[in-house]
Design a protein around this motif. Sequence first.
Motif, PDB file in Angstrom:
ATOM      1  N   GLN A 130       0.832  -1.215   0.000  1.00  0.00           N
ATOM      2  CA  GLN A 130       0.000   0.000   0.000  1.00  0.00           C
ATOM      3  C   GLN A 130       0.863   1.260   0.000  1.00  0.00           C
ATOM      4  OE1 GLN A 130      -3.148  -0.394  -0.409  1.00  0.00           O
ATOM      5  NE2 GLN A 130      -3.852   1.710  -0.226  1.00  0.00           N
ATOM      6  N   VAL A 131       1.937   1.254   0.784  1.00  0.00           N
ATOM      7  CA  VAL A 131       2.838   2.410   0.836  1.00  0.00           C
ATOM      8  C   VAL A 131       3.457   2.661  -0.548  1.00  0.00           C
ATOM      9  CG1 VAL A 131       5.069   3.198   1.778  1.00  0.00           C
ATOM     10  CG2 VAL A 131       3.330   2.265   3.327  1.00  0.00           C
ATOM     11  N   HIS A 132       3.660   1.588  -1.324  1.00  0.00           N
ATOM     12  CA  HIS A 132       4.235   1.726  -2.666  1.00  0.00           C
ATOM     13  C   HIS A 132       3.202   2.160  -3.714  1.00  0.00           C
ATOM     14  CE1 HIS A 132       7.703  -0.471  -1.081  1.00  0.00           C
ATOM     15  NE2 HIS A 132       8.332  -0.290  -2.208  1.00  0.00           N
ATOM     16  N   GLY A 133       1.927   2.238  -3.344  1.00  0.00           N
ATOM     17  CA  GLY A 133       0.900   2.590  -4.327  1.00  0.00           C
ATOM     18  C   GLY A 133       0.933   1.613  -5.499  1.00  0.00           C
ATOM     19  N   GLY A 134       0.740   2.132  -6.711  1.00  0.00           N
ATOM     20  CA  GLY A 134       0.698   1.286  -7.920  1.00  0.00           C
ATOM     21  C   GLY A 134       1.993   0.505  -8.123  1.00  0.00           C
ATOM     22  N   TYR A 135       3.116   1.092  -7.702  1.00  0.00           N
ATOM     23  CA  TYR A 135       4.405   0.418  -7.910  1.00  0.00           C
ATOM     24  C   TYR A 135       4.513  -0.854  -7.063  1.00  0.00           C
ATOM     25  CZ  TYR A 135       5.370   4.631 -10.455  1.00  0.00           C
ATOM     26  OH  TYR A 135       5.286   5.645 -11.369  1.00  0.00           O
ATOM     27  N   GLY A 136       3.764  -0.909  -5.996  1.00  0.00           N
ATOM     28  CA  GLY A 136       3.759  -2.109  -5.151  1.00  0.00           C
ATOM     29  C   GLY A 136       3.112  -3.300  -5.843  1.00  0.00           C
ATOM     30  N   TYR A 137       2.377  -2.990  -6.905  1.00  0.00           N
ATOM     31  CA  TYR A 137       1.660  -4.030  -7.650  1.00  0.00           C
ATOM     32  C   TYR A 137       2.485  -4.505  -8.839  1.00  0.00           C
ATOM     33  CZ  TYR A 137      -2.702  -6.272  -9.220  1.00  0.00           C
ATOM     34  OH  TYR A 137      -3.659  -7.181  -9.565  1.00  0.00           O
ATOM     35  N   SER A 138       3.697  -3.950  -8.949  1.00  0.00           N
ATOM     36  CA  SER A 138       4.563  -4.274 -10.089  1.00  0.00           C
ATOM     37  C   SER A 138       5.685  -5.212  -9.661  1.00  0.00           C
ATOM     38  CB  SER A 138       5.164  -2.969 -10.617  1.00  0.00           C
ATOM     39  OG  SER A 138       6.356  -3.224 -11.313  1.00  0.00           O
ATOM     40  N   LYS A 139       6.052  -6.107 -10.573  1.00  0.00           N
ATOM     41  CA  LYS A 139       7.136  -7.037 -10.284  1.00  0.00           C
ATOM     42  C   LYS A 139       8.482  -6.331 -10.238  1.00  0.00           C
ATOM     43  CE  LYS A 139       5.102 -11.401 -11.734  1.00  0.00           C
ATOM     44  NZ  LYS A 139       5.054 -12.005 -10.406  1.00  0.00           N
ATOM     45  N   GLU A 140       8.528  -5.064 -10.616  1.00  0.00           N
ATOM     46  CA  GLU A 140       9.776  -4.300 -10.568  1.00  0.00           C
ATOM     47  C   GLU A 140      10.215  -4.043  -9.133  1.00  0.00           C
ATOM     48  OE1 GLU A 140      10.549  -0.441 -12.493  1.00  0.00           O
ATOM     49  OE2 GLU A 140       9.222  -1.265 -14.047  1.00  0.00           O
ATOM     50  N   TYR A 141       9.259  -4.072  -8.205  1.00  0.00           N
ATOM     51  CA  TYR A 141       9.588  -3.774  -6.801  1.00  0.00           C
ATOM     52  C   TYR A 141       9.495  -5.046  -5.955  1.00  0.00           C
ATOM     53  CZ  TYR A 141       9.673   1.176  -7.783  1.00  0.00           C
ATOM     54  OH  TYR A 141      10.027   2.403  -8.282  1.00  0.00           O
ATOM     55  N   PRO A 142      10.459  -5.254  -5.059  1.00  0.00           N
ATOM     56  CA  PRO A 142      10.506  -6.507  -4.294  1.00  0.00           C
ATOM     57  C   PRO A 142       9.271  -6.785  -3.436  1.00  0.00           C
ATOM     58  CG  PRO A 142      12.524  -5.234  -3.972  1.00  0.00           C
ATOM     59  CD  PRO A 142      11.581  -4.361  -4.741  1.00  0.00           C
ATOM     60  N   VAL A 143       8.509  -5.744  -3.061  1.00  0.00           N
ATOM     61  CA  VAL A 143       7.358  -6.006  -2.180  1.00  0.00           C
ATOM     62  C   VAL A 143       6.320  -6.925  -2.819  1.00  0.00           C
ATOM     63  CG1 VAL A 143       7.539  -4.016  -0.637  1.00  0.00           C
ATOM     64  CG2 VAL A 143       6.270  -3.788  -2.788  1.00  0.00           C
ATOM     65  N   GLU A 144       6.283  -6.937  -4.143  1.00  0.00           N
ATOM     66  CA  GLU A 144       5.322  -7.826  -4.836  1.00  0.00           C
ATOM     67  C   GLU A 144       5.648  -9.291  -4.515  1.00  0.00           C
ATOM     68  OE1 GLU A 144       4.000 -10.488  -8.008  1.00  0.00           O
ATOM     69  OE2 GLU A 144       6.068  -9.894  -7.702  1.00  0.00           O
ATOM     70  N   ARG A 145       6.964  -9.628  -4.564  1.00  0.00           N
ATOM     71  CA  ARG A 145       7.384 -11.011  -4.254  1.00  0.00           C
ATOM     72  C   ARG A 145       7.188 -11.296  -2.763  1.00  0.00           C
ATOM     73  NH1 ARG A 145      12.533 -12.195  -2.542  1.00  0.00           N
ATOM     74  NH2 ARG A 145      13.358 -10.357  -3.577  1.00  0.00           N
ATOM     75  N   LEU A 146       7.524 -10.306  -1.933  1.00  0.00           N
ATOM     76  CA  LEU A 146       7.401 -10.508  -0.481  1.00  0.00           C
ATOM     77  C   LEU A 146       5.940 -10.771  -0.101  1.00  0.00           C
ATOM     78  CD1 LEU A 146       9.847  -7.666   0.582  1.00  0.00           C
ATOM     79  CD2 LEU A 146      10.273 -10.126   0.750  1.00  0.00           C
ATOM     80  N   TYR A 147       5.042 -10.058  -0.767  1.00  0.00           N
ATOM     81  CA  TYR A 147       3.598 -10.218  -0.524  1.00  0.00           C
ATOM     82  C   TYR A 147       3.173 -11.657  -0.808  1.00  0.00           C
ATOM     83  CZ  TYR A 147      -1.412  -9.029  -1.103  1.00  0.00           C
ATOM     84  OH  TYR A 147      -2.776  -8.958  -1.001  1.00  0.00           O
ATOM     85  N   ARG A 148       3.687 -12.226  -1.915  1.00  0.00           N
ATOM     86  CA  ARG A 148       3.320 -13.610  -2.269  1.00  0.00           C
ATOM     87  C   ARG A 148       4.016 -14.613  -1.342  1.00  0.00           C
ATOM     88  NH1 ARG A 148       5.580 -14.804  -6.628  1.00  0.00           N
ATOM     89  NH2 ARG A 148       6.482 -12.844  -7.289  1.00  0.00           N
ATOM     90  N   ASP A 149       5.305 -14.340  -1.042  1.00  0.00           N
ATOM     91  CA  ASP A 149       6.046 -15.280  -0.180  1.00  0.00           C
ATOM     92  C   ASP A 149       5.449 -15.343   1.227  1.00  0.00           C
ATOM     93  OD1 ASP A 149       7.779 -15.910  -2.212  1.00  0.00           O
ATOM     94  OD2 ASP A 149       9.471 -14.748  -1.456  1.00  0.00           O
ATOM     95  N   ALA A 150       4.939 -14.201   1.694  1.00  0.00           N
ATOM     96  CA  ALA A 150       4.411 -14.133   3.066  1.00  0.00           C
ATOM     97  C   ALA A 150       3.178 -15.009   3.258  1.00  0.00           C
ATOM     98  CB  ALA A 150       4.049 -12.685   3.401  1.00  0.00           C
ATOM     99  N   ARG A 151       2.413 -15.185   2.160  1.00  0.00           N
ATOM    100  CA  ARG A 151       1.066 -15.739   2.320  1.00  0.00           C
ATOM    101  C   ARG A 151       1.040 -17.120   2.981  1.00  0.00           C
ATOM    102  NH1 ARG A 151      -2.403 -16.447   4.252  1.00  0.00           N
ATOM    103  NH2 ARG A 151      -4.626 -16.333   3.824  1.00  0.00           N
ATOM    104  N   VAL A 152       2.054 -17.913   2.694  1.00  0.00           N
ATOM    105  CA  VAL A 152       2.034 -19.294   3.188  1.00  0.00           C
ATOM    106  C   VAL A 152       2.353 -19.407   4.685  1.00  0.00           C
ATOM    107  CG1 VAL A 152       4.466 -19.911   2.747  1.00  0.00           C
ATOM    108  CG2 VAL A 152       2.687 -21.641   2.486  1.00  0.00           C
ATOM    109  N   THR A 153       2.895 -18.336   5.257  1.00  0.00           N
ATOM    110  CA  THR A 153       3.355 -18.475   6.656  1.00  0.00           C
ATOM    111  C   THR A 153       2.207 -18.744   7.638  1.00  0.00           C
ATOM    112  OG1 THR A 153       3.358 -16.076   7.033  1.00  0.00           O
ATOM    113  CG2 THR A 153       5.445 -17.070   6.296  1.00  0.00           C
ATOM    114  N   THR A 154       0.985 -18.331   7.274  1.00  0.00           N
ATOM    115  CA  THR A 154      -0.146 -18.626   8.180  1.00  0.00           C
ATOM    116  C   THR A 154      -0.752 -19.996   7.870  1.00  0.00           C
ATOM    117  OG1 THR A 154      -1.789 -17.613   6.711  1.00  0.00           O
ATOM    118  CG2 THR A 154      -0.800 -16.176   8.390  1.00  0.00           C
ATOM    119  N   ILE A 155      -0.154 -20.700   6.903  1.00  0.00           N
ATOM    120  CA  ILE A 155      -0.731 -21.984   6.475  1.00  0.00           C
ATOM    121  C   ILE A 155       0.137 -23.177   6.870  1.00  0.00           C
ATOM    122  CG2 ILE A 155      -1.379 -23.359   4.438  1.00  0.00           C
ATOM    123  CD1 ILE A 155      -2.166 -20.660   3.069  1.00  0.00           C
TER     124      ILE A 155
END
Length: 384
Positions: free
Chosen positions: A336-361
């Motif tokens: 969210q802090v990255h705005g539209g850029y956070g939704y792009s694969k150019e920025y690492p937060v996109e990968r971190l967002y996907r990698d994080a998801r499994v930790t609650t599973i």
Amino acid sequence: MDYLLDEQQLMVRDMVRAFAAEQVAPGAADRDRSGEFPTELFAELGELGLLGMMVPDQYGGAEMDVVTYLVSVEELAYADASVAVGMSVTNSVCCWPIVKFGSETLCRRFLPELASGQALGGFMLTEPHAGSDAAALTTRYRDEGDHWILNGAKAWITNGVVGRYFVCLATADPSLGAKGISAFVVDAQQDGVVFNKPEEKMGLRASKTCMVSLEEARVDKDALLGEEGQGFKVALATLDHSRLGIAAQAVGISRAAFDEALRYARDRQQFGKSIISHQAIAFRLAEMDTELAAARALLWTAAQASEKLRRHSRDSARAKLYASEMCNRVVEWAVQVHGGYGYSKEYPVERLYRDARVTTIYEGTSEVQKMVIARALVDEAAQL
Ligand SMILES: Cc1cc2nc3c(=O)[nH]c(=O)nc-3n(C[C@H](O)[C@H](O)[C@H](O)COP(=O)(O)OP(=O)(O)OC[C@H]3O[C@@H](n4cnc5c(N)ncnc54)[C@H](O)[C@@H]3O)c2cc1C
């Protein structure tokens, strides 16, 4: 929180941090895209002593304490969560139960290879129809005199294909429930162990996760962990320990997302000033910082409990529950802090967002952690 670590812990932390920054982080985005497993990196982790961190020196391990191991997982997860999970699994669900429940012969046979990185390890508990309700597993074993024979299917096995030794849970008879379950060390190079094609996952794409078929798989007679029929206890004790590694992975992913968000908020200008000067963003970062510190504090407290107490299920469940839920909040805020850029694969937060998801599973969903904590509360209430 450096002041909570002693000199030795700080030294290892700095060594792993430097290794992760120089060797692990640079290829993380490419591996996420290609799904390539970093075999050479794991060989180096073995050379650094990071694959048998709590294994006694006599079996080729680094014989370190639990906090040092968790700090190392955090540093690797900061650079690449896929590498962190492979390392954590070898240490915690494979080496740890062998040290704890294996005979001297077993320790001598398996631990030197695992600790040195010549072989990676894993854990085969989950089945297609037995996930949270692990005691409902149906993989069967039978006694064939000088060896055991296993038949069944295991699902979602981390380090599948790339690993060699797996702690595997199987039952003599499913109608016996938890009491029928025994724990074995399966050598994946034996006939009858067949790994399916790795799963196409949302995140942790460089970590290999497979379905495994056991088809008349032969296991040496002495490759039993603990007593026959005590396997479910072995599994629960192992999970109590290994959940700490997943919590550390969650802290590492969160810290990476937080640092990315902080840097971006400093540099991004909107309405004539950097967005960190907007109080809504600054407060969000303050919350992320506080939640991260709270998760790490809970985790290191649980690590102490694991070293000092005979039972520490509730401490581990709390740390895993909080750290993994916190991680998902923090990565979402970082996007969210990255705005539209956070939704792009150019920025690492996109990968971190996907990698994080499994930790609650994995290693028990958040609901399962709440069940563990609630069970302890019910016991406590009975004492009041
Ligand atoms: C990337 C990845 C790697 C993995 N690695 C391994 C591995 O190396 N070894 C291994 O053995 N397993 C592994 N797993 C499996 C993992 O541990 C399971 O996915 C997890 O335990 C949940 O089981 P399930 O997927 O069958 O979900 P289910 O048990 O079917 O649960 C589905 C949903 O129902 C909820 N639920 C279930 N029962 C209850 C209840 N009583 N009360 C409330 N809610 C409930 C769950 O919390 C969840 O939200 C891995 C999974 C993934 C995704």
